[in-house]
Design a protein around this motif. Structure first.
Motif, mmCIF file in Angstrom:
data_model
loop_
_atom_site.group_PDB
_atom_site.id
_atom_site.type_symbol
_atom_site.label_atom_id
_atom_site.label_comp_id
_atom_site.label_asym_id
_atom_site.label_seq_id
_atom_site.Cartn_x
_atom_site.Cartn_y
_atom_site.Cartn_z
ATOM 1 N N GLU A 7 -66.997 -96.813 39.935
ATOM 2 C CA GLU A 7 -67.084 -97.997 38.766
ATOM 3 C C GLU A 7 -68.533 -97.872 37.829
ATOM 4 O OE1 GLU A 7 -65.184 -100.709 38.480
ATOM 5 O OE2 GLU A 7 -63.847 -99.828 40.002
ATOM 6 N N LEU A 8 -69.556 -97.372 38.362
ATOM 7 C CA LEU A 8 -70.824 -97.171 37.609
ATOM 8 C C LEU A 8 -70.481 -96.142 36.649
ATOM 9 C CD1 LEU A 8 -73.660 -97.676 40.594
ATOM 10 C CD2 LEU A 8 -72.923 -99.239 38.590
ATOM 11 N N THR A 9 -70.062 -94.914 37.155
ATOM 12 C CA THR A 9 -69.960 -94.000 36.113
ATOM 13 C C THR A 9 -68.719 -94.168 34.831
ATOM 14 O OG1 THR A 9 -68.587 -92.614 37.452
ATOM 15 C CG2 THR A 9 -70.899 -92.095 37.617
ATOM 16 N N ARG A 10 -67.843 -94.853 35.532
ATOM 17 C CA ARG A 10 -66.882 -95.276 34.581
ATOM 18 C C ARG A 10 -67.432 -96.149 33.368
ATOM 19 N NH1 ARG A 10 -61.601 -98.667 36.069
ATOM 20 N NH2 ARG A 10 -62.904 -99.035 37.930
ATOM 21 N N ILE A 11 -68.248 -96.884 33.562
ATOM 22 C CA ILE A 11 -68.990 -97.821 32.598
ATOM 23 C C ILE A 11 -69.572 -96.835 31.588
ATOM 24 C CG2 ILE A 11 -71.000 -99.262 31.944
ATOM 25 C CD1 ILE A 11 -70.801 -100.103 34.630
ATOM 26 N N VAL A 12 -70.258 -95.724 31.795
ATOM 27 C CA VAL A 12 -70.657 -94.707 30.833
ATOM 28 C C VAL A 12 -69.590 -94.222 30.017
ATOM 29 C CG1 VAL A 12 -72.134 -92.619 30.446
ATOM 30 C CG2 VAL A 12 -72.629 -94.206 32.425
ATOM 31 N N ILE A 13 -68.592 -93.706 30.594
ATOM 32 C CA ILE A 13 -67.437 -93.297 29.938
ATOM 33 C C ILE A 13 -66.908 -94.074 28.821
ATOM 34 C CG2 ILE A 13 -65.068 -92.129 30.194
ATOM 35 C CD1 ILE A 13 -66.211 -91.109 33.036
ATOM 36 N N THR A 14 -66.744 -95.339 29.189
ATOM 37 C CA THR A 14 -65.946 -96.177 28.389
ATOM 38 C C THR A 14 -66.948 -97.430 27.636
ATOM 39 O OG1 THR A 14 -66.290 -98.174 30.033
ATOM 40 C CG2 THR A 14 -64.064 -96.788 30.184
ATOM 41 N N ARG A 66 -78.551 -96.128 44.715
ATOM 42 C CA ARG A 66 -79.634 -96.190 43.905
ATOM 43 C C ARG A 66 -79.630 -95.380 42.675
ATOM 44 N NH1 ARG A 66 -83.786 -97.684 48.545
ATOM 45 N NH2 ARG A 66 -83.112 -99.975 48.979
ATOM 46 N N GLU A 67 -79.712 -94.011 43.341
ATOM 47 C CA GLU A 67 -79.871 -93.089 42.044
ATOM 48 C C GLU A 67 -78.959 -93.147 41.137
ATOM 49 O OE1 GLU A 67 -80.937 -87.931 41.417
ATOM 50 O OE2 GLU A 67 -80.629 -89.013 43.454
ATOM 51 N N VAL A 68 -77.397 -93.288 41.402
ATOM 52 C CA VAL A 68 -76.647 -93.337 40.245
ATOM 53 C C VAL A 68 -76.734 -94.417 39.574
ATOM 54 C CG1 VAL A 68 -74.107 -93.581 40.132
ATOM 55 C CG2 VAL A 68 -74.938 -91.974 41.581
ATOM 56 N N TYR A 69 -76.976 -95.812 40.237
ATOM 57 C CA TYR A 69 -77.236 -97.113 39.274
ATOM 58 C C TYR A 69 -78.396 -96.694 38.270
ATOM 59 C CZ TYR A 69 -78.508 -101.853 38.723
ATOM 60 O OH TYR A 69 -78.642 -102.994 38.134
ATOM 61 N N ARG A 70 -79.580 -96.114 38.913
ATOM 62 C CA ARG A 70 -80.547 -95.847 37.942
ATOM 63 C C ARG A 70 -80.113 -94.962 36.734
ATOM 64 N NH1 ARG A 70 -83.687 -96.046 42.506
ATOM 65 N NH2 ARG A 70 -83.601 -93.723 42.629
ATOM 66 N N LEU A 71 -79.270 -93.947 36.927
ATOM 67 C CA LEU A 71 -78.944 -93.001 36.119
ATOM 68 C C LEU A 71 -77.915 -93.477 34.942
ATOM 69 C CD1 LEU A 71 -78.558 -90.144 38.512
ATOM 70 C CD2 LEU A 71 -80.072 -89.915 36.719
ATOM 71 N N VAL A 72 -77.279 -94.320 35.691
ATOM 72 C CA VAL A 72 -76.245 -95.289 34.636
ATOM 73 C C VAL A 72 -77.097 -96.143 33.539
ATOM 74 C CG1 VAL A 72 -74.335 -96.738 34.632
ATOM 75 C CG2 VAL A 72 -74.095 -94.855 36.123
ATOM 76 N N LEU A 73 -77.780 -96.727 34.212
ATOM 77 C CA LEU A 73 -78.604 -97.706 33.550
ATOM 78 C C LEU A 73 -79.505 -96.781 32.514
ATOM 79 C CD1 LEU A 73 -79.581 -100.603 33.340
ATOM 80 C CD2 LEU A 73 -81.576 -99.993 34.928
ATOM 81 N N THR A 74 -80.062 -95.818 32.802
ATOM 82 C CA THR A 74 -80.747 -95.039 31.838
ATOM 83 C C THR A 74 -79.703 -94.435 30.628
ATOM 84 O OG1 THR A 74 -82.281 -94.087 33.386
ATOM 85 C CG2 THR A 74 -82.053 -92.625 31.449
ATOM 86 N N MET A 75 -78.707 -93.988 31.089
ATOM 87 C CA MET A 75 -77.591 -93.632 30.003
ATOM 88 C C MET A 75 -77.279 -94.729 29.038
ATOM 89 S SD MET A 75 -75.142 -90.779 32.155
ATOM 90 C CE MET A 75 -75.189 -91.514 33.765
ATOM 91 N N LEU A 76 -77.030 -95.641 29.682
ATOM 92 C CA LEU A 76 -76.681 -97.090 29.038
ATOM 93 C C LEU A 76 -77.533 -97.406 27.869
ATOM 94 C CD1 LEU A 76 -74.846 -99.048 31.473
ATOM 95 C CD2 LEU A 76 -73.572 -97.547 29.443
#
Length: 105
Positions: free
Chosen positions: A11-18, A60-70
């Motif tokens: 769900e988190l990484t899909r946000i980055v893609i979309t 947590r790490e994926v959450y933070r990475l997604v936040l950084t990417m967004l």
């Protein structure tokens, strides 16, 4: 057809893609988003190889990475909050238990 079961990391990484990239700097995108995405993929592979759900630290790490990417993609903070909220809400009834406060912590 199989029922879709929400899983937090997907769900988190899909946000980055979309989510569109409004950052005009290709260099910044390459410096921030590409390595962060690769790290998410590394975590995914490690979790898959190990089997079972991701640890809280991995979530947590994926959450933070997604936040950084967004943020690098110049997504407005209100939209980021809304998208992350949707992902966390969907995942709450998903494949494994989510401690939202701990993940966002």
């Amino acid at each position: 057809m199989a029922e879709y079961i929400p899983e937090l990391l997907n769900e988190l990484t899909r946000i980055v893609i979309t989510t569109r990239n409004d950052n005009p700097s290709v260099e910044e995108y390459d410096k921030v988003v590409i390595p962060a995405w690769r790290r998410c993929e590394e975590l995914r592979e490690r979790i898959k190889a190990r089997g079972g759900p991701p640890t809280l630290d991995e979530q947590r790490e994926v959450y933070r990475l997604v936040l950084t990417m967004l943020r690098c993609k110049a997504v407005p903070e209100a939209e980021i909050r809304e998208r992350l909220d949707e992902a966390l809400t969907r995942s709450a009834s998903g494949a494994y238990p989510i401690d939202r406060r701990a993940v966002e912590g």
